[in-house]
Scaffold this motif. Structure first.
Motif, PDB file in Angstrom:
ATOM      1  N   HIS A 393       0.477  -0.946  -0.086  1.00  0.00           N
ATOM      2  CA  HIS A 393       0.108   0.240  -0.200  1.00  0.00           C
ATOM      3  C   HIS A 393       0.613   1.002  -0.097  1.00  0.00           C
ATOM      4  O   HIS A 393       1.630   1.150   0.370  1.00  0.00           O
ATOM      5  CB  HIS A 393      -0.714   0.098   1.426  1.00  0.00           C
ATOM      6  N   THR A 394       0.248   2.318  -0.131  1.00  0.00           N
ATOM      7  CA  THR A 394       1.134   3.568   0.053  1.00  0.00           C
ATOM      8  C   THR A 394       0.191   4.692   0.585  1.00  0.00           C
ATOM      9  O   THR A 394      -0.772   4.050   0.454  1.00  0.00           O
ATOM     10  CB  THR A 394       0.803   4.011  -1.312  1.00  0.00           C
ATOM     11  N   SER A 395       0.821   5.486   1.100  1.00  0.00           N
ATOM     12  CA  SER A 395      -0.424   6.505   2.371  1.00  0.00           C
ATOM     13  C   SER A 395      -0.601   7.600   0.689  1.00  0.00           C
ATOM     14  O   SER A 395      -1.852   8.338   2.014  1.00  0.00           O
ATOM     15  CB  SER A 395       1.142   7.024   2.880  1.00  0.00           C
ATOM     16  N   ASP A 396       0.204   8.028   0.176  1.00  0.00           N
ATOM     17  CA  ASP A 396      -0.746   8.494  -0.752  1.00  0.00           C
ATOM     18  C   ASP A 396      -0.889   8.535  -2.651  1.00  0.00           C
ATOM     19  O   ASP A 396       0.712   8.385  -3.114  1.00  0.00           O
ATOM     20  CB  ASP A 396      -0.160  10.548  -0.520  1.00  0.00           C
ATOM     21  N   PRO A 397      -1.571   7.871  -2.806  1.00  0.00           N
ATOM     22  CA  PRO A 397      -1.376   7.646  -4.069  1.00  0.00           C
ATOM     23  C   PRO A 397      -0.857   8.493  -5.533  1.00  0.00           C
ATOM     24  O   PRO A 397       0.405   7.654  -6.469  1.00  0.00           O
ATOM     25  CB  PRO A 397      -3.359   7.575  -4.659  1.00  0.00           C
ATOM     26  N   SER A 398      -0.988   9.613  -5.301  1.00  0.00           N
ATOM     27  CA  SER A 398      -0.299  10.373  -5.765  1.00  0.00           C
ATOM     28  C   SER A 398       1.898  10.412  -5.577  1.00  0.00           C
ATOM     29  O   SER A 398       1.993  10.948  -6.485  1.00  0.00           O
ATOM     30  CB  SER A 398      -0.267  12.142  -5.888  1.00  0.00           C
ATOM     31  N   TRP A 399       1.487   9.892  -4.184  1.00  0.00           N
ATOM     32  CA  TRP A 399       3.422  10.142  -4.157  1.00  0.00           C
ATOM     33  C   TRP A 399       4.006   9.091  -4.269  1.00  0.00           C
ATOM     34  O   TRP A 399       3.474   7.574  -3.300  1.00  0.00           O
ATOM     35  CB  TRP A 399       3.134  10.826  -2.678  1.00  0.00           C
ATOM     36  N   THR A 400       4.431   8.616  -4.869  1.00  0.00           N
ATOM     37  CA  THR A 400       4.504   6.261  -5.777  1.00  0.00           C
ATOM     38  C   THR A 400       6.116   6.661  -4.836  1.00  0.00           C
ATOM     39  O   THR A 400       6.541   7.617  -4.761  1.00  0.00           O
ATOM     40  CB  THR A 400       4.768   6.926  -7.590  1.00  0.00           C
ATOM     41  N   ILE A 401       6.158   5.713  -5.395  1.00  0.00           N
ATOM     42  CA  ILE A 401       7.703   4.728  -4.955  1.00  0.00           C
ATOM     43  C   ILE A 401       8.572   4.650  -6.004  1.00  0.00           C
ATOM     44  O   ILE A 401       8.133   4.351  -6.716  1.00  0.00           O
ATOM     45  CB  ILE A 401       7.636   3.315  -4.416  1.00  0.00           C
ATOM     46  N   ASP A 402       9.765   5.311  -5.749  1.00  0.00           N
ATOM     47  CA  ASP A 402      10.655   5.077  -6.401  1.00  0.00           C
ATOM     48  C   ASP A 402      12.136   4.725  -6.731  1.00  0.00           C
ATOM     49  O   ASP A 402      12.235   5.120  -5.442  1.00  0.00           O
ATOM     50  CB  ASP A 402      10.466   7.401  -6.670  1.00  0.00           C
ATOM     51  N   PRO A 403      12.927   4.731  -7.526  1.00  0.00           N
ATOM     52  CA  PRO A 403      14.210   4.671  -7.149  1.00  0.00           C
ATOM     53  C   PRO A 403      15.267   5.348  -6.500  1.00  0.00           C
ATOM     54  O   PRO A 403      15.008   6.745  -6.584  1.00  0.00           O
ATOM     55  CB  PRO A 403      15.154   3.960  -8.457  1.00  0.00           C
ATOM     56  N   GLY A 404      16.073   4.673  -5.811  1.00  0.00           N
ATOM     57  CA  GLY A 404      16.483   5.506  -4.220  1.00  0.00           C
ATOM     58  C   GLY A 404      15.962   5.270  -3.117  1.00  0.00           C
ATOM     59  O   GLY A 404      16.294   5.906  -2.365  1.00  0.00           O
ATOM     60  N   ASP A 405      14.669   5.496  -3.659  1.00  0.00           N
ATOM     61  CA  ASP A 405      13.529   5.053  -1.702  1.00  0.00           C
ATOM     62  C   ASP A 405      14.422   4.251  -1.494  1.00  0.00           C
ATOM     63  O   ASP A 405      14.965   3.195  -1.333  1.00  0.00           O
ATOM     64  CB  ASP A 405      12.428   5.120  -2.078  1.00  0.00           C
ATOM     65  N   ARG A 406      14.424   4.655   0.816  1.00  0.00           N
ATOM     66  CA  ARG A 406      14.750   3.408   1.702  1.00  0.00           C
ATOM     67  C   ARG A 406      13.771   2.520   2.309  1.00  0.00           C
ATOM     68  O   ARG A 406      13.063   2.729   2.085  1.00  0.00           O
ATOM     69  CB  ARG A 406      15.634   4.611   1.924  1.00  0.00           C
ATOM     70  N   LEU A 407      14.223   2.053   2.970  1.00  0.00           N
ATOM     71  CA  LEU A 407      14.064   1.014   3.519  1.00  0.00           C
ATOM     72  C   LEU A 407      13.603   0.780   4.885  1.00  0.00           C
ATOM     73  O   LEU A 407      14.601   1.153   5.446  1.00  0.00           O
ATOM     74  CB  LEU A 407      13.560  -0.256   2.478  1.00  0.00           C
ATOM     75  N   ILE A 408      12.834   0.876   5.295  1.00  0.00           N
ATOM     76  CA  ILE A 408      12.852   0.157   6.601  1.00  0.00           C
ATOM     77  C   ILE A 408      12.298  -0.476   7.171  1.00  0.00           C
ATOM     78  O   ILE A 408      10.996  -1.135   7.193  1.00  0.00           O
ATOM     79  CB  ILE A 408      12.295   1.636   8.147  1.00  0.00           C
ATOM     80  N   LEU A 409      13.220  -1.987   7.886  1.00  0.00           N
ATOM     81  CA  LEU A 409      11.855  -3.124   8.306  1.00  0.00           C
ATOM     82  C   LEU A 409      10.842  -2.706   9.139  1.00  0.00           C
ATOM     83  O   LEU A 409      10.983  -2.999   9.977  1.00  0.00           O
ATOM     84  CB  LEU A 409      13.988  -3.876   9.057  1.00  0.00           C
ATOM     85  N   ALA A 410      10.027  -3.371   8.485  1.00  0.00           N
ATOM     86  CA  ALA A 410       8.684  -3.403   9.844  1.00  0.00           C
ATOM     87  C   ALA A 410       8.498  -4.216  10.684  1.00  0.00           C
ATOM     88  O   ALA A 410       9.427  -4.954  10.799  1.00  0.00           O
ATOM     89  CB  ALA A 410       7.789  -3.272   9.058  1.00  0.00           C
ATOM     90  N   PRO A 411       8.139  -3.649  12.022  1.00  0.00           N
ATOM     91  CA  PRO A 411       8.226  -4.961  12.998  1.00  0.00           C
ATOM     92  C   PRO A 411       7.216  -6.518  12.042  1.00  0.00           C
ATOM     93  O   PRO A 411       6.270  -5.788  11.919  1.00  0.00           O
ATOM     94  CB  PRO A 411       7.454  -4.706  14.388  1.00  0.00           C
ATOM     95  N   ASP A 412       7.514  -7.457  12.858  1.00  0.00           N
ATOM     96  CA  ASP A 412       6.600  -8.041  12.694  1.00  0.00           C
ATOM     97  C   ASP A 412       5.186  -8.087  12.576  1.00  0.00           C
ATOM     98  O   ASP A 412       4.680  -8.507  11.625  1.00  0.00           O
ATOM     99  CB  ASP A 412       7.377  -9.706  12.766  1.00  0.00           C
TER     100      ASP A 412
END
Length: 815
Positions: A393-412
């Motif tokens: 899912h995305t927080s805002d449909p107009s704010w896309t996930i792009d190359p260079g974005d960073r990742l944080i491991l979510a709690p299980d």
């Protein structure tokens, strides 16, 4: 044609006294064919007596023979300077005159071989070690660490007994944008910069460590005995040293400043599963690769920072490219312990900065942007160095996930079962995939959350398909989805109506079985895996978790199922199926313990005992955790319970003996160690413990018997103890012989190094050599007060009063 060794720049490679200690084993082996002896030692006199100097000759090219003592004194000289004296003892010479005449030439040949080897493993620009020297040192240390760590979850590692800390750190540092220096100022100037960097980085390497240059502008520091915290401190010190450096380009007068990125890995904390049983040489390369991964993450995340390997998975990932159908590729793979089904929050570094807003009245408002999460994704297909993921899912449909974005491991637990997470579209019913008939990554958690409500009991099955070879997507002529569809059909068919399946990752399928208990599931699940193997040739593994179980909630069932699968993968033979139980909890706790999370491990061991009071592995390990937290009476009680249940449990007996020793109950400790030996006569550690207790009781003859027996079982382990005993018996020559053998076996034995330094000082030898050994011992074991005292003595013997006082101050502050 020039010979290969003539290509080495030997003018830059000089031998020093420390090299005789470093290459002592080689020196001994090289001289023994020319001079048969029983024992030997090295001496480093500050000056020679007139008689000894005359026996060696003006050019230090003669050996001295003392036939009445059975000794030969062989000078070790390089370029006219006496480096040390090799003392061979127990010598019998058939032709003394002939042999004595040949010995100095043999010694010179051995020293030249050492110099050639030193030149071969030394980088000529920086003077640091090269990659072969680094990997050789790592292999030796891994061998020593593994030799000292007892196998199994119930080990009780005792560094005071073995002399080895049981860990080490490896740091890689890369100079940021260094190619710019050579491009702008030329290669010769760039090499001078590297030489300066090598000196400064080498100074940050603790005594006993090793600094190397393993690439154009990549430096490595190998730190025996270093914990993750100490490794990070050294890595930060290296970065600070690079940042402090000011270099002037003489042609234009420009001043150049540099920064560095660093990554590090620790052994055995960052080693997983089968890696720990790989050959030693393979493990050294694995550690090097892990440090490179950490370094790469530090550079990807902006450079001029330090990244531990243990944090790469949690915070070092990034999006590499976006794909159709809401999928992306990410920079995390199996090499950093990524697994299918793991979920990550996505954020953009674009807004991780200070906001500056200028108002109409020219005032400026400053503030830090809060971290804004773009959305969430789950790993589907994990390869060695990358993975394919699905955007959940995305927080805002107009704010896309792009190359260079960073990742944080979510709690299980976070988002995995939350049907109300942003973008989950809770109003839409969960949908199944057209091909496999399974719920998708986003839909199965929503289905499960609704289906399990009001159900008093259910089971979850997590099934793992083997990975396809890297060069093929599936078996020839067949799409992988066809295999998954058939696997799902077989499993659901055997469990009948009500069984539903979903995606956990590309190679992991999860099944919900309402109204079932684990005992009911095992037989049909075993039949299902057998059918899959017969039809598709696929060897699967599966973990089963049931609800209710202990105090776990329904939401915990998925994580319990994952732990059961980890348990199944450790089973030696198929069918590899495990039910989440006391053993699964113990395996999970062992992993937490290995990662240093003792409190979390204790909670899992307690749950394991709640599930099965007879689980001696869990109880023994719980006792070890309590002992590490200095809850000694409670730890002792746990070991007593194990022994009451299993009187022949050697590990519990040994741990109980150690606890009794720490509590001052020596009679109970002695009895426990003797029972260990009755159970296992080859228990080296019990022999050493009994020897130490006899030594403390001044029963030196008994102590020596125990130490010699231990040495006979495991060469090298008893030498340090016999040397210490020889010092107490006022036999310094014997002590030196034992210590030489101990240090040949383990050059990083802090106790042997400190005791040897003390003997050098007592014998009036070169205090600089004593200082070098004392510094290595305090670097390896800085908490040992007596080691700082020996270093202070060595410094005082050289007239360095201020440094000696500083070492004494450290001794007062040591544990």
């Amino acid at each position: 044609m020039r010979r290969q060794w003539e290509l080495l720049d030997l003018d830059r490679t000089k031998l020093a006294r420390q090299d005789l200690i470093t290459f002592e084993h080689f020196l001994k082996d090289a001289l023994s064919p020319f001079l048969p002896f029983k024992t030997y030692s090295l001496y480093f006199p500050q000056s020679l007596s007139a008689e000894t100097a005359a026996s060696f000759g003006p050019d230090l090219d003669q050996a001295a023979h003392l036939p009445e003592e059975g000794r030969v004194l062989l000078p070790l000289a390089a370029e006219g300077e006496l480096l040390g004296i090799f003392v061979a003892k127990g010598v019998r010479m058939a032709a003394p005159r002939t042999q004595l005449a040949a010995l100095p030439a043999a010694a010179a040949m051995c020293l030249e071989q050492i110099r050639l080897y030193k030149a071969a493993v030394t980088d000529q620009i920086t003077g640091l070690f090269t990659l072969p020297g680094l990997t050789a040192a790592m292999e030796r240390e891994i061998d020593l660490v593994q030799d000292r760590i007892l196998p199994g979850s119930a080990s009780y590692f005792d560094p005071n007994l073995t002399g080895v800390r049981g860990c080490f750190g490896l740091i890689l540092a890369d100079i940021d944008f260094f190619s710019w220096v050579s491009q702008r100022y030329g290669f010769v100037f760039a090499e001078s910069v590297l030489a300066r960097l090598g000196r400064d980085i080498g100074r940050e390497c603790p005594q006993g460590g090793l600094a190397a240059r393993i690439g154009d502008d990549v430096f490595a520091l190998f730190l025996p005995g270093a914990t993750p915290a100490r490794t990070r401190e050294t890595a930060e010190a290296v970065r600070a040293a690079v940042k402090r450096l000011r270099l002037e380009y003489g042609v234009t007068g420009e001043t150049i400043t540099l920064t560095a990125s660093a990554g590090f890995a620790n052994y055995p904390q960052d080693v997983r599963g089968g890696q720990f049983v790989a050959p030693v040489a393979e493990q050294a390369r694995i550690m090097l690769k892990k440090a490179k991964k950490a370094l790469s993450a530090a550079k990807d995340l902006g450079r001029d920072q330090t990244m531990p390997f243990s944090r790469v998975l949690a915070e070092g990932g990034m999006v590499l490219e976006t794909l159709p159908l809401g999928r992306v590729t990410v920079s995390l793979g199996k090499s950093v312990d990524a697994e299918g089904g793991q979920r990550f929050l996505v954020w953009s570094p674009r807004y991780e900065k200070t906001a500056e807003i200028k108002k109409s009245d020219d005032r400026r408002l400053l503030g830090r942007y809060p971290t804004m999460i773009k959305g969430e994704l789950a790993l589907m297909d994990v390869r060695e160095d990358m993975a394919f993921a699905e955007i959940l899912h995305t927080s805002d449909p107009s704010w896309t996930i792009d190359p260079g974005d960073r990742l944080i491991l979510a709690p299980d637990a976070a988002s995995a079962d939350d049907p109300c997470a942003p973008g989950n579209d809770a109003a839409r019913p969960p949908r199944k995939e057209a091909i496999s008939g399974l719920f998708g990554h986003r839909d199965f958690p929503r289905f499960l959350s609704a289906a399990r409500e009001g159900v008093p009991r259910f089971c979850l099955v997590l099934a793992l398909l083997p990975d396809a070879p890297p060069d093929e997507v599936s078996r020839p002529g067949r799409h992988v989805e066809s295999d998954i569809r058939e696997v799902a059909a077989v499993i659901k068919g055997l469990f009948g109506p009500g069984a539903e399946g979903g995606r956990y990752s590309t190679t992991r399928l999860v099944f919900y079985l309402p109204g079932r208990e684990p005992a009911e599931v095992m037989e049909p699940l075993s039949d299902a895996l057998l059918k899959v193997r017969e039809r598709l040739g696929i060897e699967m593994a599966a973990g089963v978790a049931g609800y209710p179980f202990l105090t776990f909630s329904k939401a915990d069932a998925m994580e319990n199922c994952r732990k059961a699968l980890d348990h199944a993968l450790l089973l030696p033979t198929p069918p590899r199926i495990a039910v989440f139980d006391s053993i699964s909890l113990t395996i999970s706790a062992d992993r937490l313990f290995a990662l240093g999370d003792i409190y979390a491990a204790m909670e899992e061991y307690k749950l394991a005992l709640l599930a099965d009071e007879a689980n001696t592995l869990a109880r023994n390990s719980l006792g070890i955790c309590l002992a590490k937290l200095c809850s000694l009476p409670q730890a002792k009680a746990e070991f007593e319970r194990v022994i009451a249940h299993d009187p022949k449990n050697a590990m519990a007996l040994y741990n109980y003996g150690c606890l009794c020793r720490r509590l001052g109950e020596n009679a109970l400790a002695r009895k426990a160690f003797q029972r260990c030996l009755k159970r296992n006569p080859d228990d080296v550690f019990s022999l050493l413990r009994l020897g130490r207790m006899a030594e403390e009781g001044k029963r030196f003859a008994d102590a020596l018997k125990y130490y010699k027996r231990a040495e006979g079982l495991q060469p090298g382990v008893g030498m340090r103890h016999m040397a210490r005993l020889a010092v107490k018996r006022k036999e310094p020559e014997t002590a030196r012989e034992y210590l030489h053998q101990a240090l040949v076996h383990d050059p990083k034995d802090a106790f042997s190094l400190s005791l040897m330094a003390r003997l050098y000082l007592d014998g009036g030898e070169d205090p600089a050599i004593a200082e070098a050994m004392a510094r290595q011992s305090v670097a390896l074991r800085p908490e040992r007060k007596e080691f700082w005292g020996v270093l202070s003595r060595a410094l005082a013997a050289q007239g360095r009063t201020d440094e000696a006082n500083a070492a004494l101050a450290r001794a007062d502050g040591a544990a």
